[in-house]
Design a protein around this motif. Structure first.
Motif, short mmCIF file in Angstrom:
data_model
loop_
_atom_site.label_atom_id
_atom_site.label_comp_id
_atom_site.label_asym_id
_atom_site.label_seq_id
_atom_site.Cartn_x
_atom_site.Cartn_y
_atom_site.Cartn_z
N ASP A 94 1.25 15.85 0.46
CA ASP A 94 2.64 16.02 0.03
C ASP A 94 3.20 14.65 -0.36
O ASP A 94 3.35 13.77 0.50
CB ASP A 94 3.45 16.63 1.17
N GLY B 173 6.06 13.77 -0.90
CA GLY B 173 7.34 13.53 -0.26
C GLY B 173 7.23 12.77 1.05
O GLY B 173 8.22 12.30 1.59
N ARG B 174 6.00 12.64 1.58
CA ARG B 174 5.81 11.86 2.79
C ARG B 174 5.71 10.37 2.50
O ARG B 174 5.69 9.55 3.41
CB ARG B 174 4.54 12.31 3.50
N LEU B 175 5.59 10.03 1.22
CA LEU B 175 5.41 8.63 0.82
C LEU B 175 6.75 8.02 0.42
O LEU B 175 7.74 8.72 0.25
CB LEU B 175 4.43 8.55 -0.34
N SER B 176 6.75 6.69 0.29
CA SER B 176 7.95 5.97 -0.14
C SER B 176 7.68 5.32 -1.48
O SER B 176 6.68 4.61 -1.64
CB SER B 176 8.32 4.91 0.91
N GLY B 177 8.56 5.57 -2.46
CA GLY B 177 8.33 5.08 -3.81
C GLY B 177 8.91 3.71 -4.07
O GLY B 177 9.33 2.99 -3.16
N GLU C 236 12.56 5.89 -2.70
CA GLU C 236 12.78 7.33 -2.86
C GLU C 236 11.55 8.12 -2.42
O GLU C 236 10.47 7.56 -2.26
CB GLU C 236 13.11 7.64 -4.33
N ARG C 237 11.71 9.40 -2.24
CA ARG C 237 10.61 10.29 -1.88
C ARG C 237 10.03 10.88 -3.16
O ARG C 237 10.71 11.66 -3.85
CB ARG C 237 11.08 11.40 -0.96
N PRO C 238 8.81 10.55 -3.53
CA PRO C 238 8.21 11.14 -4.73
C PRO C 238 8.11 12.66 -4.61
O PRO C 238 8.05 13.21 -3.51
CB PRO C 238 6.82 10.49 -4.79
N ARG C 239 8.08 13.32 -5.75
CA ARG C 239 8.05 14.78 -5.79
C ARG C 239 7.19 15.23 -6.96
O ARG C 239 6.73 14.39 -7.76
CB ARG C 239 9.48 15.32 -5.94
N GLY D 201 9.39 10.03 -9.26
CA GLY D 201 10.45 9.67 -8.34
C GLY D 201 11.73 9.43 -9.12
O GLY D 201 11.69 9.03 -10.30
N VAL E 166 1.45 4.98 -3.62
CA VAL E 166 1.58 6.40 -3.98
C VAL E 166 0.36 6.86 -4.78
O VAL E 166 -0.25 7.90 -4.50
CB VAL E 166 2.88 6.64 -4.78
#
Length: 266
Positions: A21, A23-27, A31-34, A46, A78
């Motif tokens: 997922d 969204g568990r990472l930091s961009g 921000e939370r990538p999607r 992101g 990411v």
């Protein structure tokens, strides 16, 4: 109208892949990538603020080494997580679109090209090999001009001869190192699925004083990685100490992805 956010593009993958997922990472902006999906493809994106990522602000940030290093690390983190767990096309740093719809347009317009690129890099990773003339350990040049022997009667001439001999010796050493680098590249390219040579980098870029003579990238199947590193170890030993060889990787296949663009991207 004030824009709320731009869309930063990290990678493109198959929508069917079993991936972590994002969204568990930091961009790059914290921000939370999607995911944006379209017709079997998924773009990992992101939302980043214009205050830091419009053309003017980004250009200023790119001159700030601390900001740039943190952002590059975030982008790579990411992409690397995605590439390690599934096959994903990595986007180069600072691939920005005005909004999500421009990215969806990109996926729709170039769906076949993306799918072909995904098949091309599936199960493969990139390895980097850099070669440098090893000035610290290279043995003395047996052909070096000995005319620089001091002459009691003409010390100025002897000095100039020594300078010329040293310059000629350095030139021969660099030529020899470049020839050896070419041999290494050809052997690695024969083993790899694909290979490319990037432009040689200056000492300012590498922080290495010795001249660079090889800057290669190699696309290798995951199952053949050990064979590739073993081959490089043999080549490194065969060409030492004339040449110092460094290996990096495995990396997402940045050097082997040529992606189409669409309006609204930069």
């Amino acid at each position: 109208m004030t824009r709320d956010a731009y869309t930063w593009l990290y990678a493109i993958a198959s929508a069917a892949d079993d991936r972590p997922d994002p969204g568990r990472l930091s961009g790059v902006a914290g921000e939370r990538p999607r995911l944006l999906t379209s017709e079997g493809l998924a773009a990992v994106v992101g939302s980043v603020p214009p205050s830091d990522f419009d053309a003017t602000a980004l250009q200023q940030h790119l001159q700030d080494p601390a900001w740039l290093e943190a952002a590059v690390r975030a982008h790579h983190r990411v992409v690397d997580v995605l590439a390690q767990s599934s096959h994903a096309l990595p986007l180069r740093f600072a691939t920005l679109y005005h909004d999500d719809q421009r990215v969806l347009d990109l996926l729709q317009q170039h769906r076949r090209a993306f799918q072909a690129a995904l098949e091309r890099i599936a199960g493969r990773m990139e390895w980097g090999v850099k070669g440098y003339l090893d000035t610290a350990h290279r043995p003395p040049d047996e052909d070096a001009d000995s005319t620089g022997t001091p002459s009691p009667g003409r010390p100025g001439t002897a000095y100039l001869l020594r300078r010329r001999a040293a310059r000629d010796q350095a030139g021969r050493a660099l030529d020899d190192a470049a020839e050896r680098a070419g041999q290494i590249h050809r052997r690695l390219a024969e083993y790899a699925d694909e290979a490319t040579e990037h432009p040689l980098q200056s000492a300012e870029m590498t922080a290495v004083r010795d001249p660079m003579v090889l800057n290669g990238a190699y696309l290798v199947g995951r199952g053949r990685a050990q064979g590739f590193t073993d081959l490089l170890a043999d080549l490194r030993q065969a060409h030492a100490p004339a040449l110092r060889v460094e290996l990096t990787g495995p990396w997402p296949p940045y050097s082997f992805v040529e992606l189409p663009t669409t309006d609204g991207g930069r």
